[in-house]
Design a protein around this motif. Structure first.
Motif, mmCIF file in Angstrom:
data_model
loop_
_atom_site.group_PDB
_atom_site.id
_atom_site.type_symbol
_atom_site.label_atom_id
_atom_site.label_comp_id
_atom_site.label_asym_id
_atom_site.label_seq_id
_atom_site.Cartn_x
_atom_site.Cartn_y
_atom_site.Cartn_z
ATOM 1 N N ASP A 296 1.171 -1.385 -0.259
ATOM 2 C CA ASP A 296 -0.103 -0.021 -0.257
ATOM 3 C C ASP A 296 0.515 1.339 0.414
ATOM 4 O O ASP A 296 1.846 1.307 0.532
ATOM 5 N N TRP A 297 0.586 2.267 -0.517
ATOM 6 C CA TRP A 297 1.090 3.174 -0.903
ATOM 7 C C TRP A 297 1.243 4.418 0.660
ATOM 8 O O TRP A 297 0.862 4.220 1.698
ATOM 9 N N THR A 298 2.253 5.390 1.095
ATOM 10 C CA THR A 298 2.457 6.112 2.016
ATOM 11 C C THR A 298 2.016 6.968 1.598
ATOM 12 O O THR A 298 1.286 7.538 -0.281
ATOM 13 N N SER A 299 1.633 8.422 2.666
ATOM 14 C CA SER A 299 0.519 9.870 1.628
ATOM 15 C C SER A 299 1.982 10.334 0.557
ATOM 16 O O SER A 299 3.867 9.568 1.030
ATOM 17 N N GLU A 318 6.610 12.880 -4.267
ATOM 18 C CA GLU A 318 6.710 11.123 -4.798
ATOM 19 C C GLU A 318 6.043 10.186 -3.393
ATOM 20 O O GLU A 318 5.306 11.038 -2.010
ATOM 21 N N ARG A 319 5.466 9.214 -3.179
ATOM 22 C CA ARG A 319 5.159 7.869 -2.643
ATOM 23 C C ARG A 319 6.004 6.743 -2.848
ATOM 24 O O ARG A 319 6.332 6.772 -3.662
ATOM 25 N N SER A 320 5.673 6.461 -1.718
ATOM 26 C CA SER A 320 6.612 4.533 -1.919
ATOM 27 C C SER A 320 5.505 4.256 -1.627
ATOM 28 O O SER A 320 5.054 3.857 -0.780
ATOM 29 N N CYS A 321 5.515 2.246 -2.267
ATOM 30 C CA CYS A 321 4.885 1.448 -1.922
ATOM 31 C C CYS A 321 5.333 0.437 -0.345
ATOM 32 O O CYS A 321 5.714 -0.599 -0.795
ATOM 33 N N GLN A 332 1.881 -6.016 -5.472
ATOM 34 C CA GLN A 332 2.533 -4.642 -4.914
ATOM 35 C C GLN A 332 1.152 -3.414 -5.655
ATOM 36 O O GLN A 332 0.367 -3.628 -6.039
ATOM 37 N N CYS A 333 1.672 -2.261 -4.905
ATOM 38 C CA CYS A 333 0.819 -1.102 -5.251
ATOM 39 C C CYS A 333 0.563 -0.672 -6.937
ATOM 40 O O CYS A 333 1.364 -1.028 -7.240
ATOM 41 N N ALA A 337 4.368 6.566 -8.892
ATOM 42 C CA ALA A 337 4.906 7.042 -6.935
ATOM 43 C C ALA A 337 5.334 8.344 -7.965
ATOM 44 O O ALA A 337 5.443 8.992 -6.186
#
Length: 987
Positions: A296-299, A318-321, A332-333, A337
């Motif tokens: 799941d993605w971060t903010s 950007e965000r990361s999974c 995967q998300c 990204a």
């Protein structure tokens, strides 16, 4: 004879003058930091101590004294050391010599060990005036053996190990110990001996010659360069330079290579497996078949700076999974990204006609140029040539150029920062990046910089900038462009050293380096070596032409190509065995591309295979049939239950845990403890709890009995509060594994961290975890409990991913007991430090010596790996040729030696005999005189005996003559009456 003595004195004076005046050409002005350690013990005496001071003052007079040349400090010692003055106390030769001559004699014992300890701890330090990249020299003078030779040997070994200094020892007289002198000195070439304090003068020239010869020393290797490949086998390097100190006055170059290469990222480039979507209820406890977790993605993070300040640019965030990351075959998300958006779409202002080309040199460039990049953050350092070839007027033109350049920028901690360093013989930091946060104050400071004059030691200046100018204390900021602008009008004094320093600068500093060559005296090849590349080299014909560079330099400096951050830590493997994948990421923000600069080249994410070992066959689940109230069978302890280990539990007692679940943690810890033999020779366990602050429940050495330990665990109380994991890690690092807390040498240290949530400050926790791993030799386990934990944070806290455990709830902790204990019990061997070198097998002509270490820190246990490498290291020693002992003719006295003792004795006998004969003749004459005058004396009012006795006694030349005169007086007194008696005789 008098003429011969006069000639000898004149010759001696001439020789001394030659020693004190001709020698400075060798190294009188080369920078050195020299400390004299002078014996002031009772065996020396006041007179001889003054001769030591004469020797030191004569030695000092052969050097140029000052903060850019030679510095001298003095320490005396007897029962204790006494610091007379530091290296930086006297900057003038006359004042230094006067201070040496006023040192007073102490008297006492010979505590050489305490004196060496004092010098090591105090004399060569920054507060005492020690300078970087300058030769350190210690000269020890003593007339006898130390009070405690064993302690002196230890102190000397510590001195050589902890101090980068050349140590000379001068032994004076027959009472010294040659062995002890050799231990104190750097080697046998640095030991000098004289027969007496009077003979010290003969050492001046030889000591100075040896002291002036400075062998080059390597700096420490810098950080490794990025690997040339992310997988499939690449290379990377790190470098060092021969400037610690640089070789001087015929000293040897450093031995070895300036660059070391090594292979990196040798793993096979992975094929990313298809994303599976196997689902498992998240409420199921972990078992031998791990549940799959979908990523799941971060903010999204903050937006990057806009690529343009006007006219329409772009920026991204950007965000990361990783919230959570996919694990155990989870998906995967879905989505991107990175998100981009338009920014600064307003029209750019119209730049007026190029008035800057017609403006006189005193007119600042219009601030409208600043719209290009005037407010984009940059850290800019100017390195200005202030050598003798520049001159005061041209130096002021450099300052005008820098101040005009500064006026085109928005200055401040969120915009552009500017620092200035000048250089000639040595570099001078004028002010740091963070010194001035206001443009007016900055420009005023630039204009008040003073001209230095001197030689052009460019390499020292580059080394200084690399080490000091772009550092956190000096104001350097993360993810902001670093720019160095070097201005010079001539070639450096040491081109080879400049090349090395420039290479080290580029390897160790992430900065864009510009070079401006002024006039015809510059070396184009040297400018190109210093600059980042040929596009960053500028040349002008004179200092007056500098103004023409303003616009071009600013345009080039403002264009910022994007740079990658370092890759972060790898995310947990998707499988614990049987072959999974893991990845780590980086971002193009170090710095972000700006003002038309290029995007980063390469991938933001790298994947690699992990946990490729076959999954083990799970034994019958005996632990699952054990009732909750029954401890794990003590038969498990046969694995490592009695092997010594120091284990500390760090337990989360924050508000999210709750009292009931906190008790489940304690139940887990007490059952774990029951599987070990507890005691000072077996396993020791300590417990720290934490919430808003850490609480030390008990130390490793508090409980030496299993029953008492288990009772103490069960009596720990719940705290509640926030989750300050960083403070808890700091506490454990500072206190839990220390001697007072019971930590033992050569015993495995194990830290088990248990938490149910993310820390209050992820960034601080990352820093504290890094400090913990760097400063503590311990195996760190992290157990995450429940869905609220951050897998990333657990990975940062633990020693590696194999030391991270997760369970779905506090009730599921029991399932970890066997696996945790098995992993904790496996102890890989660790080397101790190498001991001291053995004595050399030869004193000259080439011998060998060795030092050893042992695989006992800790020893391997329970299937842990043996140490890798050799237990003994050998090295050559005393390779100098053995000296030829001269024929024994040296025992004959030189022509200037005083008359021999035998001749002196003969002369003394002759003189005494002659005196005796002369006295005897005089006595006979006086007796005859007395006989002739006796009748007259009889009538005289004076006693004849008195007259004779007084005459004899006044003529006596020694005691024997005086005694004769006395006996004569007594005889005469008996035979002749006194004057008083004479008056009574009838006429």
């Amino acid at each position: 004879m008098n003429r011969m003595l006069l000639v000898a004195l004149v010759a001696a004076q001439g020789a001394l003058g030659a020693a004190t005046t001709a020698a400075p050409a060798d190294c009188g002005s080369s920078p050195s930091d020299i400390v004299f350690l002078l014996d002031s013990s009772g065996s020396v005496g006041d007179g001889n101590f003054m001769k030591q001071l004469d020797f030191v003052s004569q030695f000092a007079q052969t050097f140029d004294i000052g903060p850019r040349h030679v510095q001298i400090g003095v320490v005396t010692f007897a029962d204790t050391p006494h610091n007379e003055f530091n290296l930086n106390t006297y900057t003038d030769k006359n004042a230094l010599v006067a201070a040496i001559k006023h040192i007073t004699y102490n008297s006492g014992g010979t505590a050489t060990d305490l004196a060496l300890d004092y010098v090591k701890a105090n004399s060569f330090t920054k507060p005492a005036g020690d300078r970087d990249n300058v030769a350190n020299i210690l000269i020890v003078m003593t007339d006898g053996q130390s009070n405690n030779s064993t302690e002196t040997a230890k102190s000397a070994a510590a001195l050589h190990a902890g101090l980068n200094a050349k140590v000379f020892v001068i032994g004076i007289g027959a009472g010294v110990s040659t062995t002890e002198l050799g231990v104190i000195a750097s080697d046998n070439q640095h030991v000098f001996s004289v027969s007496s304090f009077n003979a010290l003068t003969s050492l001046q020239a030889e000591l100075k010659k040896t002291a002036c010869t400075v062998d080059g020393g390597w700096t420490s290797f810098g950080s490794y360069s990025p690997c040339t490949k992310t997988c499939g086998g690449g290379t990377q390097f790190h470098e060092r330079s021969c400037i610690n100190p640089p070789p001087a006055n015929g000293g040897a170059q450093c031995v070895g290579q300036a660059r070391e290469n090594k292979d990196c990222n040798t793993q096979v480039c992975p094929t990313i497996p298809p994303a599976t979507t196997t689902t498992t209820p998240t409420t199921t406890p972990i078992s031998t078949t791990l549940a799959s977790v979908d990523g799941d993605w971060t903010s999204f993070g903050s937006y990057s700076p806009c690529t343009k300040t006007c006219g329409g640019g772009t920026q991204f965030h950007e965000r990361s999974c990783t919230n959570p990351p996919p694990a155990n075959g989870g998906a995967q998300c879905i989505g991107q990204a990175r998100e981009n958006k338009d920014c600064n779409t307003q029209a750019c202002p119209t730049i007026p006609p190029a008035t800057t080309t017609t403006a006189p040199t005193t007119t600042p460039i219009p601030t409208t140029l600043a719209s290009d990049c005037g407010s984009s953050p940059s850290d800019i350092v100017f390195l200005l040539d202030s050598s003798g070839s520049v001159g005061d007027d041209n130096f002021m033109k450099q300052l005008d150029f820098v101040s005009q350049f500064a006026q085109t920028f928005d200055i401040g901690p969120r915009n552009v920062q500017i620092g200035v360093v000048t250089f000639a013989d040595t570099p001078h930091n004028e002010f740091n990046l963070n010194t001035y946060t206001d443009k007016n104050a900055l420009v005023a400071a630039i204009k008040h910089i003073t001209y230095i004059s001197g030689d052009t030691y460019t390499h020292f200046a580059l080394d200084y900038v690399k080490t000091n100018s772009f550092t956190k204390p000096a104001g350097d900021r993360n993810n902001v462009t670093n720019i160095l602008i070097v201005m010079t009008d001539g070639r450096s004094n040491a081109p080879a050293e400049t090349v090395k320093s420039a290479a080290a600068l580029h390897a160790g500093l992430n900065a864009k380096v510009f070079v401006i060559g002024i006039g015809s005296g510059v070396s184009t090849s040297e400018l190109e070596v210093i600059a980042s590349d040929n596009q960053h080299v500028f040349s002008v014909s004179s200092f007056d032409a500098l103004t023409s560079l303003q616009a071009e330099l600013k345009k080039t400096a403002c264009t910022v190509d994007g740079g990658w951050t370092s890759f972060g830590s790898y995310y947990p493997c998707t499988k614990t065995c049987g072959g999974g994948t893991q990845f780590h990421e980086r971002s193009c923000t170090n710095p972000p591309p700006a003002n038309g600069g290029a995007q980063c080249v390469g991938q933001a994410r790298e994947n690699e295979d992990c946990n490729t070992q076959a999954c083990p066959t799970i034994s019958p689940a005996t632990t699952t049939t054990t009732p909750k109230t029954t401890p794990i069978s003590t038969t498990l302890a046969s694995d490592c239950g009695s092997n010594p280990s120091d284990i500390v539990f760090l337990l989360d007692s924050s508000g999210s845990v709750g009292a009931a679940d906190f008790m489940k943690q304690l139940h887990f810890v007490s059952r774990f403890a029951q599987t070990f033999d507890i005691g000072p020779r077996n396993v020791q366990i300590g417990v720290v709890t934490f919430a808003t602050t850490p609480h030390n429940e008990f130390n490793l050495n508090t409980y030496t009995d299993k029953n008492a330990l288990v009772a103490a665990i069960q009596n720990i109380t719940y705290i509640s509060g926030t989750t300050a994991t960083d403070l808890a890690l700091n506490f454990v690092k500072a206190y839990s594994f220390t001697k007072p807390a019971g930590d033992r040498d050569n015993v495995a240290n194990i830290l088990i961290v248990m938490t149910d949530g993310q820390s209050n400050s992820h960034a601080e926790t990352v820093k504290s975890a890094a400090a913990l791993h760097a400063g503590l030799n311990a195996k760190v386990f992290a157990i995450g409990i429940g869905a609220g934990v951050s897998t990333t944070e657990l990975g940062v806290i633990a020693s590696d991913n194999q030391h991270v455990f997760s369970v779905s709830s506090f009730d599921a902790l029991t399932s970890l007991q066997a696996e945790l204990k098995k992993t904790a019990c496996t102890v890989d061997g660790g080397w101790t430090s190498f001991g001291s070198y053995s004595p050399c097998t030869k004193t000259c002509g080439g011998g060998t010596q060795f030092h050893e270490r042992s695989c006992t820190n800790p020893p391997p246990a329970n299937g842990g790996a043996q140490c890798v490498g050799q237990a003994r290291e050998n090295e050559d020693c005393n390779t100098q040729a053995c000296p030829t002992i001269p024929p024994a003719t040296t025992t004959t006295a030189p022509t200037t030696t005083p008359i021999s003792k035998t001749l002196a004795s003969v002369l003394q006998i002759v003189m005494v005999t002659a005196g005796s004969v002369l006295f005897l003749l005089l006595s006979i004459c006086l007796i005859m005189f007395v006989c002739r005058r006796r009748r007259r004396a009889y009538r005289n009012s004076e006693s004849v005996s008195d007259v004779v006795a007084v005459h004899f006694k006044s003529s006596a030349v020694n005691n024997e003559h005086y005694n004769i005169a006395t006996r004569f007086h007594n005889v005469a007194y008996e035979n002749y009456p006194t004057s008083t008696e004479t008056t009574k005789k009838p006429q």
